[in-house]
Scaffold this motif. Structure first.
Motif, PDB file in Angstrom:
ATOM      1  N   THR A   1       1.064  -1.293   0.007  1.00  0.00           N
ATOM      2  CA  THR A   1      -0.007   0.067   0.096  1.00  0.00           C
ATOM      3  C   THR A   1       1.255   1.602  -0.010  1.00  0.00           C
ATOM      4  OG1 THR A   1      -1.471  -1.277   1.564  1.00  0.00           O
ATOM      5  CG2 THR A   1      -1.878   1.051   1.358  1.00  0.00           C
ATOM      6  N   LEU A   2       0.659   1.917  -0.844  1.00  0.00           N
ATOM      7  CA  LEU A   2       1.470   3.595  -0.793  1.00  0.00           C
ATOM      8  C   LEU A   2       0.318   4.568  -0.296  1.00  0.00           C
ATOM      9  CD1 LEU A   2       2.862   3.700  -4.815  1.00  0.00           C
ATOM     10  CD2 LEU A   2       3.945   2.838  -2.432  1.00  0.00           C
ATOM     11  N   ALA A   3      -0.528   4.675  -0.529  1.00  0.00           N
ATOM     12  CA  ALA A   3      -1.526   5.703   0.000  1.00  0.00           C
ATOM     13  C   ALA A   3      -2.750   4.985   0.646  1.00  0.00           C
ATOM     14  CB  ALA A   3      -1.624   6.792  -0.990  1.00  0.00           C
ATOM     15  N   THR A   4      -3.265   5.876   1.537  1.00  0.00           N
ATOM     16  CA  THR A   4      -4.469   5.161   1.988  1.00  0.00           C
ATOM     17  C   THR A   4      -4.991   6.265   2.173  1.00  0.00           C
ATOM     18  OG1 THR A   4      -4.088   5.276   4.169  1.00  0.00           O
ATOM     19  CG2 THR A   4      -3.566   3.343   3.516  1.00  0.00           C
ATOM     20  N   TYR A   5      -7.607   5.999   1.902  1.00  0.00           N
ATOM     21  CA  TYR A   5      -8.127   6.763   2.044  1.00  0.00           C
ATOM     22  C   TYR A   5      -8.049   6.929   3.853  1.00  0.00           C
ATOM     23  CZ  TYR A   5     -10.490   4.861  -1.592  1.00  0.00           C
ATOM     24  OH  TYR A   5     -10.724   4.407  -3.039  1.00  0.00           O
ATOM     25  N   ALA A   6      -8.196   9.115   4.213  1.00  0.00           N
ATOM     26  CA  ALA A   6      -8.228   8.801   5.461  1.00  0.00           C
ATOM     27  C   ALA A   6      -9.011   7.992   5.998  1.00  0.00           C
ATOM     28  CB  ALA A   6      -7.796  10.456   5.815  1.00  0.00           C
ATOM     29  N   PRO A   7      -8.523   8.176   7.415  1.00  0.00           N
ATOM     30  CA  PRO A   7      -9.744   7.337   8.345  1.00  0.00           C
ATOM     31  C   PRO A   7     -11.399   7.662   8.414  1.00  0.00           C
ATOM     32  CG  PRO A   7      -7.584   7.073   9.461  1.00  0.00           C
ATOM     33  CD  PRO A   7      -7.665   8.633   8.290  1.00  0.00           C
ATOM     34  N   PHE A   8     -11.243   9.084   8.364  1.00  0.00           N
ATOM     35  CA  PHE A   8     -12.871   9.769   8.423  1.00  0.00           C
ATOM     36  C   PHE A   8     -13.402   9.332   7.013  1.00  0.00           C
ATOM     37  CE2 PHE A   8     -10.098  13.556   7.192  1.00  0.00           C
ATOM     38  CZ  PHE A   8     -11.216  13.993   5.880  1.00  0.00           C
ATOM     39  N   GLU A   9     -12.857   8.769   6.161  1.00  0.00           N
ATOM     40  CA  GLU A   9     -13.084   9.133   4.240  1.00  0.00           C
ATOM     41  C   GLU A   9     -13.943   7.033   4.296  1.00  0.00           C
ATOM     42  OE1 GLU A   9     -13.928  11.072   2.928  1.00  0.00           O
ATOM     43  OE2 GLU A   9     -12.596  12.399   2.419  1.00  0.00           O
ATOM     44  N   ILE A  10     -13.133   6.398   5.454  1.00  0.00           N
ATOM     45  CA  ILE A  10     -13.664   4.666   6.022  1.00  0.00           C
ATOM     46  C   ILE A  10     -14.789   4.884   6.613  1.00  0.00           C
ATOM     47  CG2 ILE A  10     -12.889   2.284   6.738  1.00  0.00           C
ATOM     48  CD1 ILE A  10     -10.850   3.115   4.501  1.00  0.00           C
ATOM     49  N   ILE A  11     -15.140   6.000   7.624  1.00  0.00           N
ATOM     50  CA  ILE A  11     -16.096   5.876   7.939  1.00  0.00           C
ATOM     51  C   ILE A  11     -17.394   6.543   7.808  1.00  0.00           C
ATOM     52  CG2 ILE A  11     -16.756   6.641   9.756  1.00  0.00           C
ATOM     53  CD1 ILE A  11     -14.078   6.906  11.513  1.00  0.00           C
ATOM     54  N   ARG A  12     -16.503   7.430   6.684  1.00  0.00           N
ATOM     55  CA  ARG A  12     -17.751   8.577   5.615  1.00  0.00           C
ATOM     56  C   ARG A  12     -18.739   7.737   4.658  1.00  0.00           C
ATOM     57  NH1 ARG A  12     -17.826  13.839   1.943  1.00  0.00           N
ATOM     58  NH2 ARG A  12     -15.299  12.924   1.597  1.00  0.00           N
ATOM     59  N   TYR A  13     -17.951   6.667   4.198  1.00  0.00           N
ATOM     60  CA  TYR A  13     -18.575   5.411   3.065  1.00  0.00           C
ATOM     61  C   TYR A  13     -19.107   3.983   3.811  1.00  0.00           C
ATOM     62  CZ  TYR A  13     -16.989   9.021   0.055  1.00  0.00           C
ATOM     63  OH  TYR A  13     -16.910  10.787  -0.914  1.00  0.00           O
ATOM     64  N   GLY A  14     -19.105   4.301   4.969  1.00  0.00           N
ATOM     65  CA  GLY A  14     -19.283   2.991   5.645  1.00  0.00           C
ATOM     66  C   GLY A  14     -18.472   1.789   5.861  1.00  0.00           C
ATOM     67  N   LYS A  15     -16.972   1.921   5.643  1.00  0.00           N
ATOM     68  CA  LYS A  15     -17.035   1.077   5.038  1.00  0.00           C
ATOM     69  C   LYS A  15     -15.779   0.464   6.173  1.00  0.00           C
ATOM     70  CE  LYS A  15     -17.628   1.138   0.387  1.00  0.00           C
ATOM     71  NZ  LYS A  15     -18.588   0.557   0.097  1.00  0.00           N
ATOM     72  N   ASP A  16     -16.271   0.829   6.888  1.00  0.00           N
ATOM     73  CA  ASP A  16     -15.399   0.229   8.613  1.00  0.00           C
ATOM     74  C   ASP A  16     -15.635  -0.607   9.210  1.00  0.00           C
ATOM     75  OD1 ASP A  16     -17.633   2.099   8.791  1.00  0.00           O
ATOM     76  OD2 ASP A  16     -17.531   1.872  11.068  1.00  0.00           O
ATOM     77  N   LYS A  17     -16.721  -1.106   8.702  1.00  0.00           N
ATOM     78  CA  LYS A  17     -16.339  -2.769   9.421  1.00  0.00           C
ATOM     79  C   LYS A  17     -15.439  -3.326   8.230  1.00  0.00           C
ATOM     80  CE  LYS A  17     -21.551  -2.408  10.962  1.00  0.00           C
ATOM     81  NZ  LYS A  17     -23.010  -2.377  10.051  1.00  0.00           N
ATOM     82  N   ASP A  18     -14.842  -3.338   7.221  1.00  0.00           N
ATOM     83  CA  ASP A  18     -14.011  -3.734   7.183  1.00  0.00           C
ATOM     84  C   ASP A  18     -13.053  -2.974   6.440  1.00  0.00           C
ATOM     85  OD1 ASP A  18     -13.268  -6.385   5.122  1.00  0.00           O
ATOM     86  OD2 ASP A  18     -14.538  -5.560   3.742  1.00  0.00           O
ATOM     87  N   LYS A  19     -11.572  -3.231   7.151  1.00  0.00           N
ATOM     88  CA  LYS A  19     -10.917  -2.123   6.841  1.00  0.00           C
ATOM     89  C   LYS A  19      -9.857  -2.597   6.070  1.00  0.00           C
ATOM     90  CE  LYS A  19     -11.470   0.743  11.012  1.00  0.00           C
ATOM     91  NZ  LYS A  19     -10.966   0.807  12.501  1.00  0.00           N
ATOM     92  N   ASN A  20      -9.790  -3.571   6.402  1.00  0.00           N
ATOM     93  CA  ASN A  20      -8.353  -5.010   5.792  1.00  0.00           C
ATOM     94  C   ASN A  20      -8.822  -4.192   4.327  1.00  0.00           C
ATOM     95  OD1 ASN A  20      -7.497  -4.973   7.586  1.00  0.00           O
ATOM     96  ND2 ASN A  20      -8.369  -7.113   8.224  1.00  0.00           N
ATOM     97  N   THR A  21     -10.275  -4.201   3.856  1.00  0.00           N
ATOM     98  CA  THR A  21     -10.238  -4.266   1.954  1.00  0.00           C
ATOM     99  C   THR A  21     -10.760  -2.895   1.705  1.00  0.00           C
ATOM    100  OG1 THR A  21     -11.894  -6.058   2.787  1.00  0.00           O
ATOM    101  CG2 THR A  21     -11.906  -4.870   0.786  1.00  0.00           C
ATOM    102  N   TRP A  22     -10.756  -1.659   2.703  1.00  0.00           N
ATOM    103  CA  TRP A  22     -10.895  -0.764   1.853  1.00  0.00           C
ATOM    104  C   TRP A  22      -9.655   0.536   2.672  1.00  0.00           C
ATOM    105  CZ3 TRP A  22     -13.689   1.133  -1.720  1.00  0.00           C
ATOM    106  CH2 TRP A  22     -14.775  -0.286  -1.890  1.00  0.00           C
ATOM    107  N   ASN A  23      -9.139   0.768   2.300  1.00  0.00           N
ATOM    108  CA  ASN A  23      -7.343   0.955   2.918  1.00  0.00           C
ATOM    109  C   ASN A  23      -7.210   2.256   1.662  1.00  0.00           C
ATOM    110  OD1 ASN A  23      -6.084  -0.603   1.210  1.00  0.00           O
ATOM    111  ND2 ASN A  23      -5.032  -2.181   2.821  1.00  0.00           N
TER     112      ASN A  23
END
Lengths: 83, 202
Positions: free
Chosen positions: B180-202
């Motif tokens: 991984t070179l760059a990741t979404y900011a943590p608040f973006e992961i939450i905003r798009y409801g992807k926080d339950k699957d953090k390992n996939t949406w990074n």
């Protein structure tokens, strides 16, 4: 954004757009094609980082790669630092 | 060895006309970006804009270790159809000899071994450059006329460098063999409801 090796080469995959500043789009055409879309393009354009930051990001992106083999990593760092 | 050549793929031509697929806006943005890099960062780069057939021949002549190939954005399934097997083989062969490829959005999805759009069945790609799965979109639309929204998303490089970029649907890449070179900011992961699957949406 991820990096993957392929033989001696590398593949960098980005699912977001470092190249857009939001002014490239023809909004009239977009609206005609997708009438239900509700994007606020004025806000999008304001929020996108300026080209100097996106260029810096891209250069950093290439520089921050690491590779399992040290000698290849050094060579790759040097190679992309020249970009 | 330094990268001195940047090849920008400009799409394929059929009977002299541009085949559907590549987004001209993406091409325009890449030109602006690299001209900025050359001018403001004083980089000694030769930019070459090459269409499909020219790309095939150009790849025969370049030094792979000195070359970066950029595939601008476009819908992966449409773009993929434009490449002949011979062209795919040559691109993969030159990368295996040391070239770097930068794929953006649909082009990045195109070069993945597998790709999944929404809840549709996973498709096998024709390229084998990324041995993993691409999943998209990050920002699906509820409407029929568009399957995703454009948004601005904050990303971080692993060094902490932050930038706001256009998300044109967005997505993620999954592979145990990539870095991984760059990741979404943590608040973006939450905003798009992807926080339950953090390992996939990074």
């Amino acid at each position: 954004m991820v990096l993957s090796s392929f033989g001696k080469g590398r593949v960098i995959l980005s699912v977001v757009h470092p190249e857009y500043d939001g002014n490239e789009f023809n909004l009239e055409k977009l609206k005609a094609a997708f009438p239900e879309r509700t994007e606020n393009w004025e806000q999008i354009r304001k929020k996108i980082s300026p080209v100097k930051d996106r260029a810096e990001f891209l250069l950093n992106l290439f520089l921050l790669k690491s590779h399992p083999k040290k000698e290849e990593r050094c060579s790759f760092f040097h190679s992309l630092s020249q970009l | 060895m330094s990268i001195t050549n940047v090849l920008i793929y400009t799409g394929h031509k059929i009977s002299g006309r541009l085949a559907p697929g590549l987004y001209p806006e993406s091409l325009k943005g890449i030109r602006t970006m690299f001209n900025h890099i050359i001018k403001e960062h004083n980089r000694n780069l030769e930019l070459y804009e090459v269409c499909g057939r020219e790309l095939y021949h150009k790849l025969e002549k370049i030094d792979p270790a000195k070359t970066l190939l950029i595939l601008p954005a476009g819908p992966s399934s449409v773009l993929e159809k434009n490449f002949s097997q011979k062209e795919i083989d040559r691109i993969e062969m030159v990368i295996s000899k040391g070239m770097t490829l930068f794929g953006i959005c649909g082009s990045a999805m195109m070069i993945a071994k597998n790709r999944t759009w929404l809840k549709n069945p996973t498709k096998k790609g024709r390229f084998s450059l990324f041995n993993g799965e691409a999943i998209a979109p990050m920002s699906p639309s509820a409407f029929k006329s568009a399957s995703f929204y454009h948004r601005v998303v904050t990303l971080y490089l692993t060094s902490g460098f932050k930038v706001n970029l256009l998300l044109s649907g967005g997505g993620s890449f999954i592979s145990t063999q990539s870095q991984t070179l760059a990741t979404y900011a943590p608040f973006e992961i939450i905003r798009y409801g992807k926080d339950k699957d953090k390992n996939t949406w990074n």
